[in-house]
Design an enzyme around this catalytic site. Structure first.
Site, PDB file in Angstrom:
ATOM      1  N   ILE A 170      34.661  53.011  85.718  1.00 32.63           N
ATOM      2  CA  ILE A 170      35.436  52.008  85.152  1.00 32.63           C
ATOM      3  C   ILE A 170      35.221  51.506  84.113  1.00 32.63           C
ATOM      4  CG2 ILE A 170      36.307  49.916  86.036  1.00 32.63           C
ATOM      5  CD1 ILE A 170      34.997  50.053  88.808  1.00 32.63           C
ATOM      6  N   CYS A 171      36.353  51.544  83.163  1.00 34.88           N
ATOM      7  CA  CYS A 171      36.410  51.119  82.085  1.00 34.88           C
ATOM      8  C   CYS A 171      37.099  49.674  81.665  1.00 34.88           C
ATOM      9  CB  CYS A 171      37.165  51.996  80.949  1.00 34.88           C
ATOM     10  SG  CYS A 171      37.128  51.594  79.165  1.00 34.88           S
ATOM     11  N   VAL A 172      36.362  48.679  81.697  1.00 35.49           N
ATOM     12  CA  VAL A 172      36.755  47.195  81.639  1.00 35.49           C
ATOM     13  C   VAL A 172      35.922  46.473  80.632  1.00 35.49           C
ATOM     14  CG1 VAL A 172      35.385  46.402  83.704  1.00 35.49           C
ATOM     15  CG2 VAL A 172      37.718  45.140  82.756  1.00 35.49           C
ATOM     16  N   LEU A 195      40.637  55.878  80.559  1.00 37.92           N
ATOM     17  CA  LEU A 195      39.743  56.718  80.791  1.00 37.92           C
ATOM     18  C   LEU A 195      40.670  58.085  81.514  1.00 37.92           C
ATOM     19  CD1 LEU A 195      36.574  55.120  82.253  1.00 37.92           C
ATOM     20  CD2 LEU A 195      36.887  56.159  80.009  1.00 37.92           C
ATOM     21  N   ASN A 209      42.539  53.170  83.768  1.00 32.33           N
ATOM     22  CA  ASN A 209      41.157  52.712  83.294  1.00 32.33           C
ATOM     23  C   ASN A 209      39.996  53.128  84.419  1.00 32.33           C
ATOM     24  OD1 ASN A 209      43.094  49.979  82.987  1.00 32.33           O
ATOM     25  ND2 ASN A 209      42.030  51.160  81.267  1.00 32.33           N
TER      26      ASN A 209
END
EC number: 2.3.2.23
Length: 265
Positions: A93-95, A128, A86
Site C-alpha cells: 500500500i502506498c499512502v 504503485l 495505490n
C-alpha cells in the site's frame, strides 16, 4: 498478554487497549483481528465502500509494526488481490499516512480508516500500479469495469451455509431422476427408457370380444395379432358394422314380398 520481543512492553500494553477499543467499537466497514501472541501483525477485513468498483467485496489486509513503532509507521499490505492505483500487484500500500505524513500520535484506527478511504478516492499521482492509474486518468469507465471484475473474482465474500435436517419436500425435489425410469398410467406402467418421445405415452388398449372380429376401433389390434393387412375402413364399412345398411335391406324384402302377393291377386 503477548510476550513477543519484537515490540517493547509499553507498546504492547498500548496496542492491547487500542485493539480492545477497535473490537468493541469498530470503524465502519472494518473488522480487526490479531494474534494474541504477536501484536506486531494486525489483520483487518475491509468492506468495499458503496458506490465504488470495490462495492460488495471483502478485502483482507495486514499491518506490520516495526520494532520502533510508533516512532516509525507500520507497513500495509493487501492480502486480497485488488486493482487499485495505490496498491501494487504484490499488495503493498502506498499512502502518505504510512510515509511522510506519519505521526507517532496516530493510532491503528486512523490508519485503517485512511486505507478504506483510499478505496473511495485513489491518488493516481503516487501510483504503485501504473496500469490502474493510467486507466483511471484516461477512461474511468474502463478502470471501474476492470476493478469490479477483479473484485468479483477475488474479493467475493464466502456464503454462509446453514446446515439442518433435510425435509421430506426437499428430498422429493432432489431425487436422482436417472433412477426413475417408469411412470404409472391408467393403463399400466410405462418404461421411460424405451420411450422415444415424451408425449408418445401409449393409451390403454381397447377391450375386444374376439381377436378375429374386425371392427374399425380394433383393426390395428387384429393386424398386430394376425399379421394380416386389414382393408381400409370406409363409410360403407362403418355403416355395415353398425347395422345402418341392414335396416333398408329388410324393408326392401318386405316390399318385394308385397309385390309378389299383389301379382297373385
Amino acid at each position: 498478554m503477548a510476550t513477543n520481543e519484537n515490540l517493547p512492553p509499553n507498546v504492547i500494553k498500548q496496542l492491547a487497549k487500542e485493539l480492545k477499543s477497535l473490537d468493541e467499537s469498530p470503524p465502519e466497514g472494518i473488522k480487526v483481528g490479531v494474534n494474541d501472541d504477536d501484536f506486531s501483525i494486525i489483520y483487518a477485513d475491509i468492506e468495499g465502500p458503496d458506490g465504488t468498483p470495490y462495492e460488495n467485496g471483502i478485502f483482507r489486509m495486514k499491518l506490520l509494526l516495526p520494532h520502533d513503532f510508533p516512532q516509525l509507521p507500520p507497513q500495509g499490505f493487501f492480502l486480497t488481490k485488488i486493482f487499485h492505483p495505490n496498491i501494487s500487484s504484490d499488495g503493498k500500500i502506498c499512502v502518505n499516512t504510512l510515509k511522510r505524513d506519519w505521526n507517532p500520535s496516530l493510532g491503528l484506527r486512523h490508519v485503517l480508516v485512511v486505507v478504506r478511504c483510499l478505496l473511495i478516492e485513489p491518488f493516481p499521482e503516487s501510483a504503485l500500479n501504473e496500469q490502474a492509474a493510467k486507466m483511471l486518468l484516461e477512461n474511468y469507465e474502463d478502470y471501474s469495469k476492470h476493478a469490479r471484475l477483479i473484485t468479483g473474482i477475488y474479493a467475493k465474500p464466502k456464503p454462509k451455509h446453514k446446515s439442518g435436517p433435510i425435509s421430506e419436500s426437499t428430498t422429493a425435489l432432489n431425487v436422482d431422476q436417472s433412477s426413475n425410469t417408469s411412470v404409472a398410467t391408467s393403463g399400466g406402467v410405462v418404461d421411460l427408457k424405451n420411450t422415444t418421445a415424451p408425449s408418445a405415452v401409449p393409451l390403454p388398449p381397447f377391450s375386444t370380444t374376439s381377436s378375429k372380429e374386425v371392427h374399425p376401433n380394433n383393426a390395428d389390434q387384429v393386424i398386430s395379432e394376425t399379421g394380416a393387412s386389414a382393408p381400409p375402413v370406409t363409410s360403407s364399412t362403418k355403416q355395415k358394422s353398425t347395422g345402418v345398411v341392414a335396416k333398408p335391406l329388410a324393408e326392401k324384402k318386405k316390399m318385394d314380398a308385397r309385390k309378389k302377393s299383389l301379382k297373385r291377386l
